[in-house]
Motif scaffolding. Structure first.
Motif, mmCIF file in Angstrom:
data_model
loop_
_atom_site.group_PDB
_atom_site.id
_atom_site.type_symbol
_atom_site.label_atom_id
_atom_site.label_comp_id
_atom_site.label_asym_id
_atom_site.label_seq_id
_atom_site.Cartn_x
_atom_site.Cartn_y
_atom_site.Cartn_z
ATOM 1 N N LEU A 49 10.131 20.287 -13.354
ATOM 2 C CA LEU A 49 9.321 21.225 -12.579
ATOM 3 C C LEU A 49 8.970 20.720 -11.191
ATOM 4 N N ALA A 50 8.581 19.465 -11.090
ATOM 5 C CA ALA A 50 7.943 18.976 -9.857
ATOM 6 C C ALA A 50 8.888 18.937 -8.669
ATOM 7 N N GLY A 51 10.186 18.729 -8.905
ATOM 8 C CA GLY A 51 11.121 18.620 -7.791
ATOM 9 C C GLY A 51 11.877 19.887 -7.491
ATOM 10 N N ASP A 52 11.743 20.882 -8.342
ATOM 11 C CA ASP A 52 12.387 22.177 -8.141
ATOM 12 C C ASP A 52 11.687 22.897 -6.983
ATOM 13 N N ILE A 53 12.441 23.581 -6.136
ATOM 14 C CA ILE A 53 11.818 24.252 -4.987
ATOM 15 C C ILE A 53 10.798 25.293 -5.420
ATOM 16 N N ARG A 78 5.081 14.663 -0.147
ATOM 17 C CA ARG A 78 5.736 13.365 -0.289
ATOM 18 C C ARG A 78 5.035 12.517 -1.350
ATOM 19 N N SER A 79 3.711 12.580 -1.351
ATOM 20 C CA SER A 79 2.952 11.813 -2.329
ATOM 21 C C SER A 79 3.234 12.305 -3.747
ATOM 22 N N LEU A 80 3.201 13.613 -3.948
ATOM 23 C CA LEU A 80 3.472 14.186 -5.264
ATOM 24 C C LEU A 80 4.851 13.779 -5.771
ATOM 25 N N GLN A 81 5.838 13.807 -4.900
ATOM 26 C CA GLN A 81 7.183 13.435 -5.322
ATOM 27 C C GLN A 81 7.250 11.967 -5.732
ATOM 28 N N LEU A 82 6.478 11.118 -5.054
ATOM 29 C CA LEU A 82 6.450 9.708 -5.442
ATOM 30 C C LEU A 82 5.830 9.512 -6.813
ATOM 31 N N TRP A 83 4.788 10.267 -7.142
ATOM 32 C CA TRP A 83 4.149 10.108 -8.452
ATOM 33 C C TRP A 83 5.155 10.317 -9.579
ATOM 34 N N VAL A 84 6.039 11.267 -9.391
ATOM 35 C CA VAL A 84 6.956 11.658 -10.467
ATOM 36 C C VAL A 84 8.288 10.926 -10.369
ATOM 37 N N TYR A 85 8.840 10.818 -9.164
ATOM 38 C CA TYR A 85 10.201 10.307 -8.999
ATOM 39 C C TYR A 85 10.262 8.959 -8.295
ATOM 40 N N GLY A 86 9.119 8.355 -8.024
ATOM 41 C CA GLY A 86 9.108 7.164 -7.180
ATOM 42 C C GLY A 86 9.422 5.863 -7.871
ATOM 43 N N GLY A 87 9.540 5.868 -9.201
ATOM 44 C CA GLY A 87 9.812 4.610 -9.903
ATOM 45 C C GLY A 87 8.717 3.585 -9.650
ATOM 46 N N GLU A 88 9.110 2.390 -9.207
ATOM 47 C CA GLU A 88 8.133 1.324 -8.959
ATOM 48 C C GLU A 88 7.195 1.662 -7.805
ATOM 49 N N ALA A 89 7.616 2.570 -6.914
ATOM 50 C CA ALA A 89 6.763 2.942 -5.782
ATOM 51 C C ALA A 89 5.638 3.882 -6.178
ATOM 52 N N ALA A 90 5.693 4.442 -7.397
ATOM 53 C CA ALA A 90 4.685 5.419 -7.808
ATOM 54 C C ALA A 90 3.291 4.798 -7.857
ATOM 55 N N ALA A 91 3.162 3.650 -8.523
ATOM 56 C CA ALA A 91 1.853 3.017 -8.648
ATOM 57 C C ALA A 91 1.322 2.563 -7.291
ATOM 58 N N GLU A 92 2.209 2.124 -6.411
ATOM 59 C CA GLU A 92 1.780 1.727 -5.068
ATOM 60 C C GLU A 92 1.215 2.925 -4.317
ATOM 61 N N ASP A 134 1.677 -2.329 -13.786
ATOM 62 C CA ASP A 134 1.535 -0.990 -13.215
ATOM 63 C C ASP A 134 1.951 0.082 -14.216
ATOM 64 N N PRO A 135 1.224 1.199 -14.264
ATOM 65 C CA PRO A 135 1.658 2.298 -15.125
ATOM 66 C C PRO A 135 2.947 2.906 -14.594
ATOM 67 N N ALA A 136 3.809 3.299 -15.502
ATOM 68 C CA ALA A 136 5.086 3.905 -15.115
ATOM 69 C C ALA A 136 4.894 5.388 -14.861
ATOM 70 N N PRO A 137 5.697 5.975 -13.993
ATOM 71 C CA PRO A 137 5.658 7.426 -13.822
ATOM 72 C C PRO A 137 6.184 8.116 -15.077
ATOM 73 N N PRO A 138 6.037 9.431 -15.170
ATOM 74 C CA PRO A 138 6.515 10.147 -16.361
ATOM 75 C C PRO A 138 8.017 9.983 -16.537
ATOM 76 N N PRO A 139 8.499 10.167 -17.753
ATOM 77 C CA PRO A 139 9.890 9.814 -18.052
ATOM 78 C C PRO A 139 10.902 10.761 -17.433
ATOM 79 N N PRO A 140 12.049 10.227 -17.002
ATOM 80 C CA PRO A 140 13.138 11.091 -16.540
ATOM 81 C C PRO A 140 13.553 12.074 -17.632
#
Length: 288
Positions: A19-23, A65-79, A6-12
């Motif tokens: 940007l993505a998690g900031d309000i 919720r989906s957008l947050q998973l792409w960036v911060y979801g770790g292994e759940a991002a690809a799922e 699985d591709p990894a999400p962008p790096p911490p």
């Protein structure tokens, strides 16, 4: 189920991570969504298959919720990427130009993803700070990585930021238009049901006050959507923007840039981003 390939999400710690998690990212999303549905095929797919009219708050919550998973979801991002592709398999029809469309046609699917980059790049100038050239390049690399999480192939997106801008300008010149969905998203008199999320007492209060709250909220939504859309995209769609509105947006952005960094982390970042940031810091501490 996670796969070793699985591709990894962008790096911490990257640009997108900030940007993505900031309000403030919540203020950028309407511009990106509107630019997405300005593509005739994407607009037709949303018009024909989305519940944005009948369940706008639920749809918005699921998209965020989906957008947050792409960036911060770790292994759940690809799922989550696989789930989205499965969801879009049956979305097909005919667009306003009489062309058959399918949501997963690479050109259509890539445009939906591509719009996030120019909106982040433009809106950051107002709400966060102008990105340096190095940060823009990093943001584009990270956005390409999100595309891989979503199932885009490397050949579906321009490989470098230098290749992106000609692609983007061609799409503005040849494809985007004021689709039905664009006009509805920007309408200040469209009926919108009151929020149906959150504590019961809050929902009851909002329902009672909604006839008074909706008109100014609709005007603000249009203002922030048009203002945070890149000017060339705004022009391609045919959206008016006056010097007076530009001054108002700059004043609003100046206030946001002062206030948001002063907020505690629990208010500044969305829950999944906050948890991911805390876990990352803890991991760095253990390594140190």
């Amino acid at each position: 189920m996670h796969s070793a390939g699985d591709p990894a999400p962008p790096p911490p710690g990257g640009v997108l991570w900030s940007l993505a998690g900031d309000i403030r990212g919540l203020l950028m999303l309407p511009a990106a969504l509107t630019l997405q549905v300005a593509h005739p095929a994407v607009g037709a797919g949303v018009d024909d298959h989305s519940v944005f009219r009948t369940d706008p708050w639920g749809r918005g919550e699921r998209s965020l919720r989906s957008l947050q998973l792409w960036v911060y979801g770790g292994e759940a991002a690809a799922e989550e990427g696989r789930r989205l592709r499965k969801l879009h398999r049956t979305i097909r029809g005919t667009d306003t130009r009489g062309r058959r469309y399918h949501a997963l046609t690479p050109a259509n699917y890539a445009w939906v993803h591509a719009t996030g980059f120019p909106v982040y790049q433009h809106a950051s100038r107002y709400l966060v700070r102008p990105l340096t050239r190095a940060q823009e390049r990093a943001l584009y690399r990270e956005w390409l990585q999100v595309g891989r999480v979503l199932g885009l192939r490397d050949e579906d997106m321009p490989p470098t930021i230098e290749d992106f801008w000609p692609y983007y300008r061609t799409m503005l010149a040849d494809e985007v238009e004021a689709t039905t969905v664009v006009r509805e998203l920007l309408a200040v008199d469209a009926p919108v049901p009151p929020p149906d999320r959150g504590p019961l007492t809050l929902r009851v209060a909002l329902r009672a006050a909604w006839p008074l709250l909706l008109p100014p909220l609709a005007r603000f939504r249009r203002f922030i959507t048009v203002g945070l859309m890149p000017p060339d995209a705004r022009e391609a769609i045919g959206l008016d923007w006056t010097p007076r509105q530009e001054r108002r947006l700059r004043r609003f952005g100046a206030v946001v840039r002062v206030i948001v960094p002063l907020l505690p982390e629990r208010l500044r970042y969305l829950p999944r981003a906050r948890a991911a940031r805390a876990a990352w810091r803890a991991g760095r501490g253990r390594q140190g």
